[in-house]
Motif scaffolding. Structure first.
Motif, PDB file in Angstrom:
ATOM      1  N   HIS A  45      -1.969  12.422 -11.587  1.00 49.22           N
ATOM      2  CA  HIS A  45      -2.591  12.464 -10.256  1.00 49.22           C
ATOM      3  C   HIS A  45      -1.624  12.139  -9.112  1.00 49.22           C
ATOM      4  N   THR A  46      -0.822  11.113  -9.289  1.00 51.11           N
ATOM      5  CA  THR A  46      -0.082  10.559  -8.143  1.00 51.11           C
ATOM      6  C   THR A  46       1.159  11.373  -7.795  1.00 51.11           C
ATOM      7  N   PHE A  47       1.993  11.638  -8.788  1.00 50.42           N
ATOM      8  CA  PHE A  47       3.225  12.370  -8.495  1.00 50.42           C
ATOM      9  C   PHE A  47       2.937  13.764  -7.922  1.00 50.42           C
ATOM     10  N   ARG A  86      11.067   2.704  -6.384  1.00 52.06           N
ATOM     11  CA  ARG A  86       9.654   2.778  -6.772  1.00 52.06           C
ATOM     12  C   ARG A  86       9.299   1.743  -7.837  1.00 52.06           C
ATOM     13  N   PHE A  87       9.970   1.797  -8.965  1.00 53.32           N
ATOM     14  CA  PHE A  87       9.943   0.761 -10.007  1.00 53.32           C
ATOM     15  C   PHE A  87      11.041   1.117 -10.988  1.00 53.32           C
ATOM     16  N   VAL A  88      11.339   0.218 -11.911  1.00 51.73           N
ATOM     17  CA  VAL A  88      12.499   0.422 -12.785  1.00 51.73           C
ATOM     18  C   VAL A  88      12.429   1.763 -13.528  1.00 51.73           C
ATOM     19  N   GLU A 103      -5.093   5.291 -17.174  1.00 50.59           N
ATOM     20  CA  GLU A 103      -4.265   4.092 -17.009  1.00 50.59           C
ATOM     21  C   GLU A 103      -3.014   4.422 -16.212  1.00 50.59           C
ATOM     22  N   LEU A 104      -2.318   3.384 -15.799  1.00 48.50           N
ATOM     23  CA  LEU A 104      -1.203   3.518 -14.862  1.00 48.50           C
ATOM     24  C   LEU A 104      -0.251   4.696 -15.103  1.00 48.50           C
ATOM     25  N   LEU A 105       0.418   4.738 -16.261  1.00 52.85           N
ATOM     26  CA  LEU A 105       1.497   5.725 -16.417  1.00 52.85           C
ATOM     27  C   LEU A 105       0.964   7.152 -16.419  1.00 52.85           C
ATOM     28  N   ASP A 106      -0.179   7.375 -17.053  1.00 50.23           N
ATOM     29  CA  ASP A 106      -0.789   8.707 -17.024  1.00 50.23           C
ATOM     30  C   ASP A 106      -1.321   9.023 -15.628  1.00 50.23           C
ATOM     31  N   TRP A 107      -1.889   8.026 -14.991  1.00 48.70           N
ATOM     32  CA  TRP A 107      -2.392   8.205 -13.616  1.00 48.70           C
ATOM     33  C   TRP A 107      -1.255   8.639 -12.682  1.00 48.70           C
ATOM     34  N   LEU A 108      -0.096   8.019 -12.847  1.00 54.01           N
ATOM     35  CA  LEU A 108       1.055   8.404 -12.017  1.00 54.01           C
ATOM     36  C   LEU A 108       1.433   9.856 -12.276  1.00 54.01           C
ATOM     37  N   GLU A 109       1.519  10.217 -13.549  1.00 55.73           N
ATOM     38  CA  GLU A 109       2.008  11.543 -13.910  1.00 55.73           C
ATOM     39  C   GLU A 109       1.002  12.641 -13.550  1.00 55.73           C
ATOM     40  N   THR A 127       0.835  -1.195   0.000  1.00 58.73           N
ATOM     41  CA  THR A 127       0.000   0.000   0.000  1.00 58.73           C
ATOM     42  C   THR A 127       0.873   1.250   0.000  1.00 58.73           C
ATOM     43  N   HIS A 128       0.273   2.385  -0.381  1.00 53.39           N
ATOM     44  CA  HIS A 128       1.003   3.662  -0.448  1.00 53.39           C
ATOM     45  C   HIS A 128       0.339   4.653   0.510  1.00 53.39           C
ATOM     46  N   ALA A 129       0.975   4.931   1.641  1.00 50.33           N
ATOM     47  CA  ALA A 129       0.387   5.843   2.631  1.00 50.33           C
ATOM     48  C   ALA A 129       0.094   7.243   2.075  1.00 50.33           C
ATOM     49  N   SER A 153      -3.715  -3.894  -0.898  1.00 48.05           N
ATOM     50  CA  SER A 153      -4.793  -2.940  -1.200  1.00 48.05           C
ATOM     51  C   SER A 153      -4.340  -1.978  -2.295  1.00 48.05           C
ATOM     52  N   ASP A 154      -3.042  -1.704  -2.353  1.00 44.95           N
ATOM     53  CA  ASP A 154      -2.463  -0.748  -3.301  1.00 44.95           C
ATOM     54  C   ASP A 154      -3.230   0.568  -3.364  1.00 44.95           C
ATOM     55  N   VAL A 155      -3.623   1.072  -2.193  1.00 42.66           N
ATOM     56  CA  VAL A 155      -4.169   2.434  -2.165  1.00 42.66           C
ATOM     57  C   VAL A 155      -3.124   3.371  -2.766  1.00 42.66           C
ATOM     58  N   ALA A 156      -3.465   4.341  -3.669  1.00 40.66           N
ATOM     59  CA  ALA A 156      -4.784   4.757  -4.046  1.00 40.66           C
ATOM     60  C   ALA A 156      -5.234   4.231  -5.411  1.00 40.66           C
ATOM     61  N   ALA A 157      -4.398   3.404  -6.084  1.00 37.20           N
ATOM     62  CA  ALA A 157      -4.925   2.753  -7.276  1.00 37.20           C
ATOM     63  C   ALA A 157      -6.040   1.806  -6.830  1.00 37.20           C
ATOM     64  N   GLY A 158      -5.888   1.233  -5.646  1.00 41.22           N
ATOM     65  CA  GLY A 158      -6.996   0.565  -4.968  1.00 41.22           C
ATOM     66  C   GLY A 158      -7.635   1.617  -4.062  1.00 41.22           C
ATOM     67  N   SER A 171       8.842  -3.446  -4.334  1.00 43.73           N
ATOM     68  CA  SER A 171       8.732  -2.625  -5.546  1.00 43.73           C
ATOM     69  C   SER A 171       7.536  -3.093  -6.377  1.00 43.73           C
ATOM     70  N   HIS A 172       7.487  -2.593  -7.616  1.00 41.14           N
ATOM     71  CA  HIS A 172       6.422  -2.967  -8.553  1.00 41.14           C
ATOM     72  C   HIS A 172       7.014  -3.776  -9.700  1.00 41.14           C
ATOM     73  N   LEU A 173       6.210  -4.677 -10.276  1.00 41.63           N
ATOM     74  CA  LEU A 173       6.717  -5.529 -11.355  1.00 41.63           C
ATOM     75  C   LEU A 173       5.617  -5.888 -12.354  1.00 41.63           C
ATOM     76  N   SER A 174       5.923  -5.707 -13.638  1.00 47.08           N
ATOM     77  CA  SER A 174       5.066  -6.195 -14.730  1.00 47.08           C
ATOM     78  C   SER A 174       3.584  -5.920 -14.467  1.00 47.08           C
ATOM     79  N   GLU A 175       3.294  -4.630 -14.223  1.00 43.91           N
ATOM     80  CA  GLU A 175       1.930  -4.245 -13.842  1.00 43.91           C
ATOM     81  C   GLU A 175       1.074  -3.958 -15.065  1.00 43.91           C
ATOM     82  N   ASN A 176       1.712  -3.378 -16.106  1.00 41.07           N
ATOM     83  CA  ASN A 176       0.939  -2.802 -17.211  1.00 41.07           C
ATOM     84  C   ASN A 176       1.738  -2.986 -18.507  1.00 41.07           C
TER      85      ASN A 176
HETATM   86  N1  GUN Z   1       4.158   1.829 -10.232  1.00 45.52           N
HETATM   87  C1  GUN Z   1       5.019   2.774  -9.809  1.00 45.52           C
HETATM   88  N2  GUN Z   1       4.481   3.547  -8.863  1.00 45.52           N
HETATM   89  C2  GUN Z   1       3.249   3.094  -8.656  1.00 45.52           C
HETATM   90  C3  GUN Z   1       2.184   3.490  -7.795  1.00 45.52           C
HETATM   91  O1  GUN Z   1       2.288   4.429  -7.000  1.00 45.52           O
HETATM   92  N3  GUN Z   1       1.042   2.757  -7.881  1.00 45.52           N
HETATM   93  C4  GUN Z   1       0.908   1.722  -8.731  1.00 45.52           C
HETATM   94  N4  GUN Z   1      -0.238   1.046  -8.756  1.00 45.52           N
HETATM   95  N5  GUN Z   1       1.869   1.340  -9.563  1.00 45.52           N
HETATM   96  C5  GUN Z   1       3.026   2.015  -9.528  1.00 45.52           C
END
Ligand code: GUN
Ligand code: FE
Length: 428
Positions: free
Chosen positions: A94-96, A200-202, A86-92, A71-73, A318-323, A226-231
């Motif tokens: 909203h998340t970052f 964080r991831f590669v 989707e993931l990469l745009d969501w990171l850029e 999870t991500h506090a 849970s992977d909040v906040a993607a979850g 870390s994260h692996l092969s998510e998308n």
């Molecule tokens: N991959 C790298 N960072 C993240 C993150 O914060 N959430 C998710 N779901 N995937 C990531």
């Protein structure tokens, strides 16, 4: 000197996971904890245990504490929003930008207090948590998690490329800050809170940073997350960034950050190929399956049944906040649902997950990352959650198994009547 035993006895309907496919159900029984460890379950209490006080929880269910492996506090503050990308745009998009705010201790304090309080009230007793790149805010999160009574591993995140200003560290700064953070955390002498290395991831970490983190791992004997092969786009990007790697996971393994040298959790593993799966199994990598996240950011559905069949280590995240929620019951229900869709539209060679299997992943599966955790078998650390499911009951007679299934589908922190971590009762 003879030491007095510390014995605690709970009474109720005790449910735990005997194996991946089987529950152990002991209705109206006594669950005994001795010196922080599970001692046994009894229908009638043996004579030698007479005289100790009994907490009688009546018709409540008693289960092992749940384990959130990922999870991500800092993302708790925007959970349930920003679900359009989707993931990469969501990171850029909203998340970052949200994570940048944790450079401000006032904001971080407010946000992390809410996160810690919600985790404490949930049915989770153990968690592996990403913070942000910021050392002071990460220390504050660790202080708050220690105060919560939960057992957690918390990581200061490392990022030295493909990140916006304010969230991108210099390579050497990132390593120096990580080492300073490790020393600071050691100085706090926490009982329940430990650091976990968190590239964080590669795409966020240069080879040189990974190399330095590998050295820190060895020097301090740290676990890794870390994260692996998510998308699909992310996985293709890693191929471009690390053309020398055999597959995504190899880009961690090359630097000693993939299970072989250190206990490691990799979140997602939706697109892991045969070689990656083989390497994860050889290295004992733990997979954190995060089904709600995988739907919300359109990642896909991980082949979890295959991972279980092949004997890999799998827990739930849970992977909040993607979850959207820290409620791990919801993660269990999502895991069942996702596996049914996978079976229907993607691959019908393996059956969907059962309730027994997702309960196993949320307790023993993830618990194994923390040692002997996630079961009431003698010798396991005593993490227990007492569930009062009367809010969900009706005139229909239900057995304990079905009541647990209903909590998984409909329950949340409102069902948590009491919670024990390493034998200690939490008050909240
Ligand atoms: N991959 C790298 N960072 C993240 C993150 O914060 N959430 C998710 N779901 N995937 C990531
Ligand atoms: Fe994540």
């Amino acid at each position: 000197m003879w030491k007095k035993r510390e014995v605690r006895i709970l009474k109720g309907n005790i449910i735990s996971s005997r194996s991946r496919t089987e529950l152990e159900i002991c209705e109206n029984s006594y669950l005994v904890c001795e010196d922080g460890k599970a001692e046994g379950i009894y229908r009638t209490l043996p004579f030698r245990l007479g005289g100790y006080p009994i907490r009688d929880f009546g018709d409540c269910l008693i289960i092992p504490g749940l384990v959130d492996l990922h999870t991500h506090a800092p993302q708790y503050s925007f959970r349930g929003t920003a679900m359009d990308l989707e993931l990469l745009d969501w990171l850029e998009v909203h998340t970052f930008p949200e994570e940048i705010k944790y450079g401000d201790m006032e904001y971080a304090g407010k946000a992390y207090e809410i996160f810690a309080e919600r985790m404490q009230k949930s049915a989770v007793t153990r968690a592996c948590i990403f913070a942000t790149i910021h050392r002071p805010a990460t220390m504050m999160l660790m202080d708050l998690m220690e105060k919560s009574g939960l057992v957690t591993m918390v990581g200061k995140v490392n990022m030295d490329r493909n990140a916006p200003e304010g969230l991108c560290e210099g390579t050497e700064d990132s390593l120096a800050e990580t080492e300073a953070w490790l020393k600071e955390a050691a100085g706090r002498r926490y009982v329940n809170t430990t650091p976990i290395l968190t590239p964080r991831f590669v795409p966020s970490c240069t080879d040189r940073l990974m190399e330095g983190l590998g050295e820190l791992q060895k020097k301090y004997s740290l676990p890794v997350q870390s994260h692996l092969s998510e998308n699909p786009e992310e996985t293709a990007w890693v191929k471009e960034l690390c053309p020398w790697s055999e597959f995504y996971g190899d880009a961690y393994d090359h630097f000693g950050l993939f299970g072989r040298e250190c206990p490691t959790i990799m979140a997602h593993c939706v697109y892991s190929g045969e070689e990656e799966i083989r390497r994860m199994k050889e290295n004992g990598v733990f997979i954190a399956h995060c089904p709600e996240s995988n739907m919300n950011v359109s990642s896909g559905i991980a082949p979890v049944k295959q991972y279980l069949d092949e004997g890999l280590q799998v827990g739930l995240g849970s992977d909040v906040a993607a979850g959207s929620t820290e409620n791990l019951f919801a993660a269990m229900a999502h895991a069942v649902r996702a596996s049914k869709i996978r079976w229907r539209i993607q691959d019908d060679r393996r059956k969907p997950l059962t309730m027994e299997e997702v309960f196993y992943m949320a307790t023993r599966g993830g618990g194994a990352f923390f040692g002997k955790v996630g079961s009431f078998e003698p010798g396991y650390e005593f993490d227990a959650v007492v569930l009062d499911d009367s809010r969900l009951s009706g005139p229909r007679e239900m057995n304990a198994r079905d009541r647990l299934e209903r909590v998984i589908y409909l329950g949340d922190e409102r069902e948590v009547r009491a919670k024990y971590v390493r034998g200690k009762e939490l008050f909240f």
